[in-house]
Design a protein around this motif. Structure first.
Motif, PDB file in Angstrom:
ATOM      1  N   ALA A   1       0.249   9.340  -8.608  1.00 56.45           N
ATOM      2  CA  ALA A   1       0.251   7.890  -8.356  1.00 56.45           C
ATOM      3  C   ALA A   1       1.554   7.258  -8.837  1.00 56.45           C
ATOM      4  CB  ALA A   1      -0.940   7.234  -9.055  1.00 56.45           C
ATOM      5  N   THR A   2       2.014   7.646 -10.023  1.00 55.12           N
ATOM      6  CA  THR A   2       3.235   7.039 -10.545  1.00 55.12           C
ATOM      7  C   THR A   2       4.446   7.444  -9.725  1.00 55.12           C
ATOM      8  OG1 THR A   2       3.363   8.775 -12.230  1.00 55.12           O
ATOM      9  CG2 THR A   2       2.399   6.685 -12.902  1.00 55.12           C
ATOM     10  N   ARG A   3       4.467   8.668  -9.215  1.00 62.14           N
ATOM     11  CA  ARG A   3       5.579   9.073  -8.326  1.00 62.14           C
ATOM     12  C   ARG A   3       5.631   8.177  -7.094  1.00 62.14           C
ATOM     13  NH1 ARG A   3       4.976  15.030  -9.395  1.00 62.14           N
ATOM     14  NH2 ARG A   3       6.774  15.441 -10.706  1.00 62.14           N
ATOM     15  N   ALA A   4       4.465   7.878  -6.541  1.00 62.97           N
ATOM     16  CA  ALA A   4       4.420   7.008  -5.355  1.00 62.97           C
ATOM     17  C   ALA A   4       4.952   5.619  -5.685  1.00 62.97           C
ATOM     18  CB  ALA A   4       2.997   6.920  -4.825  1.00 62.97           C
TER      19      ALA A   4
ATOM     20  N   MET B   1       0.845  -1.179   0.000  1.00 63.09           N
ATOM     21  CA  MET B   1       0.000   0.000   0.000  1.00 63.09           C
ATOM     22  C   MET B   1       0.887   1.238   0.000  1.00 63.09           C
ATOM     23  SD  MET B   1      -3.394   0.509   2.178  1.00 63.09           S
ATOM     24  CE  MET B   1      -3.434   1.886   3.273  1.00 63.09           C
ATOM     25  N   ARG B   2       0.496   2.242  -0.757  1.00 66.58           N
ATOM     26  CA  ARG B   2       1.205   3.513  -0.844  1.00 66.58           C
ATOM     27  C   ARG B   2       0.193   4.632  -0.615  1.00 66.58           C
ATOM     28  NH1 ARG B   2       4.624   0.369  -0.813  1.00 66.58           N
ATOM     29  NH2 ARG B   2       5.711  -0.591  -2.509  1.00 66.58           N
ATOM     30  N   GLU B   3       0.658   5.745  -0.046  1.00 67.98           N
ATOM     31  CA  GLU B   3      -0.217   6.886   0.161  1.00 67.98           C
ATOM     32  C   GLU B   3       0.471   8.157  -0.294  1.00 67.98           C
ATOM     33  OE1 GLU B   3      -2.281   7.235   3.866  1.00 67.98           O
ATOM     34  OE2 GLU B   3      -2.310   5.063   4.154  1.00 67.98           O
ATOM     35  N   THR B   4      -0.332   9.071  -0.830  1.00 69.19           N
ATOM     36  CA  THR B   4       0.128  10.413  -1.186  1.00 69.19           C
ATOM     37  C   THR B   4      -0.824  11.387  -0.512  1.00 69.19           C
ATOM     38  OG1 THR B   4      -1.256  10.714  -3.154  1.00 69.19           O
ATOM     39  CG2 THR B   4       0.835   9.518  -3.457  1.00 69.19           C
ATOM     40  N   ASP B   5      -0.648  12.675  -0.776  1.00 67.83           N
ATOM     41  CA  ASP B   5      -1.553  13.665  -0.187  1.00 67.83           C
ATOM     42  C   ASP B   5      -3.006  13.419  -0.571  1.00 67.83           C
ATOM     43  OD1 ASP B   5       0.562  14.933   1.020  1.00 67.83           O
ATOM     44  OD2 ASP B   5       0.731  16.501  -0.501  1.00 67.83           O
ATOM     45  N   ARG B   6      -3.235  12.986  -1.821  1.00 72.67           N
ATOM     46  CA  ARG B   6      -4.609  12.849  -2.307  1.00 72.67           C
ATOM     47  C   ARG B   6      -5.040  11.424  -2.602  1.00 72.67           C
ATOM     48  NH1 ARG B   6      -5.235  16.482  -7.426  1.00 72.67           N
ATOM     49  NH2 ARG B   6      -3.363  15.354  -8.020  1.00 72.67           N
ATOM     50  N   LEU B   7      -4.091  10.485  -2.599  1.00 72.68           N
ATOM     51  CA  LEU B   7      -4.384   9.141  -3.086  1.00 72.68           C
ATOM     52  C   LEU B   7      -3.951   8.052  -2.116  1.00 72.68           C
ATOM     53  CD1 LEU B   7      -2.979   9.614  -6.700  1.00 72.68           C
ATOM     54  CD2 LEU B   7      -5.365   9.839  -5.969  1.00 72.68           C
ATOM     55  N   ILE B   8      -4.639   6.933  -2.205  1.00 75.04           N
ATOM     56  CA  ILE B   8      -4.225   5.693  -1.559  1.00 75.04           C
ATOM     57  C   ILE B   8      -4.095   4.667  -2.680  1.00 75.04           C
ATOM     58  CG2 ILE B   8      -4.877   3.831   0.018  1.00 75.04           C
ATOM     59  CD1 ILE B   8      -6.532   5.964   1.566  1.00 75.04           C
ATOM     60  N   LEU B   9      -2.957   4.012  -2.755  1.00 69.69           N
ATOM     61  CA  LEU B   9      -2.742   2.928  -3.709  1.00 69.69           C
ATOM     62  C   LEU B   9      -2.753   1.642  -2.897  1.00 69.69           C
ATOM     63  CD1 LEU B   9      -1.359   5.585  -4.927  1.00 69.69           C
ATOM     64  CD2 LEU B   9      -0.266   3.982  -6.477  1.00 69.69           C
ATOM     65  N   ARG B  10      -3.680   0.770  -3.208  1.00 72.42           N
ATOM     66  CA  ARG B  10      -3.923  -0.412  -2.384  1.00 72.42           C
ATOM     67  C   ARG B  10      -4.240  -1.613  -3.268  1.00 72.42           C
ATOM     68  NH1 ARG B  10      -9.033  -1.490  -3.299  1.00 72.42           N
ATOM     69  NH2 ARG B  10     -10.626   0.116  -3.372  1.00 72.42           N
TER      70      ARG B  10
ATOM     71  N   SER C   1       8.713   3.457  -4.607  1.00 69.45           N
ATOM     72  CA  SER C   1       8.730   2.140  -3.960  1.00 69.45           C
ATOM     73  C   SER C   1       9.595   1.120  -4.696  1.00 69.45           C
ATOM     74  CB  SER C   1       7.303   1.603  -3.850  1.00 69.45           C
ATOM     75  OG  SER C   1       6.811   1.236  -5.126  1.00 69.45           O
ATOM     76  N   VAL C   2      10.077   1.480  -5.879  1.00 73.36           N
ATOM     77  CA  VAL C   2      10.881   0.536  -6.662  1.00 73.36           C
ATOM     78  C   VAL C   2      12.284   0.496  -6.070  1.00 73.36           C
ATOM     79  CG1 VAL C   2      11.841   0.024  -8.931  1.00 73.36           C
ATOM     80  CG2 VAL C   2       9.524   0.915  -8.742  1.00 73.36           C
ATOM     81  N   ARG C   3      12.673  -0.692  -5.658  1.00 71.99           N
ATOM     82  CA  ARG C   3      13.999  -0.874  -5.079  1.00 71.99           C
ATOM     83  C   ARG C   3      14.681  -2.040  -5.791  1.00 71.99           C
ATOM     84  NH1 ARG C   3      10.772   1.238  -1.611  1.00 71.99           N
ATOM     85  NH2 ARG C   3      11.272   2.419   0.224  1.00 71.99           N
ATOM     86  N   ASP C   4      15.974  -2.125  -5.632  1.00 68.34           N
ATOM     87  CA  ASP C   4      16.748  -3.243  -6.173  1.00 68.34           C
ATOM     88  C   ASP C   4      16.752  -3.297  -7.696  1.00 68.34           C
ATOM     89  OD1 ASP C   4      17.239  -4.062  -3.518  1.00 68.34           O
ATOM     90  OD2 ASP C   4      15.402  -5.249  -3.511  1.00 68.34           O
TER      91      ASP C   4
END
Length: 161
Positions: free
Chosen positions: A105-108, A1-10, A112-115
């Protein structure tokens, strides 16, 4: 799950299948047929519920407005064909275009992209709105083109992480 000021990505919920179906109905007619509703209406809401239930869309998160809880599309990373590097994918309902949600959304997701050293995205040459979003995020067109005279060429872009 990711959150921004206006969005929740779940993760997707079975009840979100109606939104997925709406996304399918809104797709540009230039989108290849396997990504549009068939003449007999498939995938149906029932088909999409089953896809959500079985987890057949790993990496794609529902994008929800924090203010209302309304799901407005999806964003996430998917495996890139022939590579171990990820590819960015996103799509929003048309009534939410032009409000900065795709960029947010894409910035969030990018955060989160690692490795990985790179994140890829392919985009149809006629999709100027998505090309602008990708450019804002720092994606660069590689010059690699998958020609498609019927549906529009696919341009390969990359973001160095």
């Amino acid at each position: 799950m990711r959150e921004t000021d206006r969005l929740i990505l779940r993760p997707w919920r079975v009840s979100d299948a109606v939104i997925q179906h709406e996304l399918w109905t809104e797709r540009d007619p230039r989108v290849p047929p396997h990504r549009r509703l068939s003449a007999d209406g498939h995938p149906s809401v029932t088909d999409l519920k089953e896809r959500i239930r079985t987890g057949s869309q790993p990496g794609l998160l529902a994008v929800e407005l924090r203010s209302t809880g309304e799901v407005i599309g999806y964003c996430g990373v998917i495996p890139r064909d022939g590579s171990d590097e990820p590819e960015l994918a996103y799509e929003l309902l048309q009534r939410f275009w032009g409000q900065g949600y795709a960029t947010e959304a894409t910035r969030a997701v990018i955060g989160s992209v690692r490795d990985h050293q790179r994140l890829w995205a392919s985009v149809r040459d006629w999709n100027t709105a998505s090309r602008r979003v990708l450019a804002k995020l720092g994606f660069v067109e590689t010059g690699q083109v998958e020609p498609d005279a019927v549906h529009g060429n696919s341009l390969l872009t990359v973001l160095e992480l």
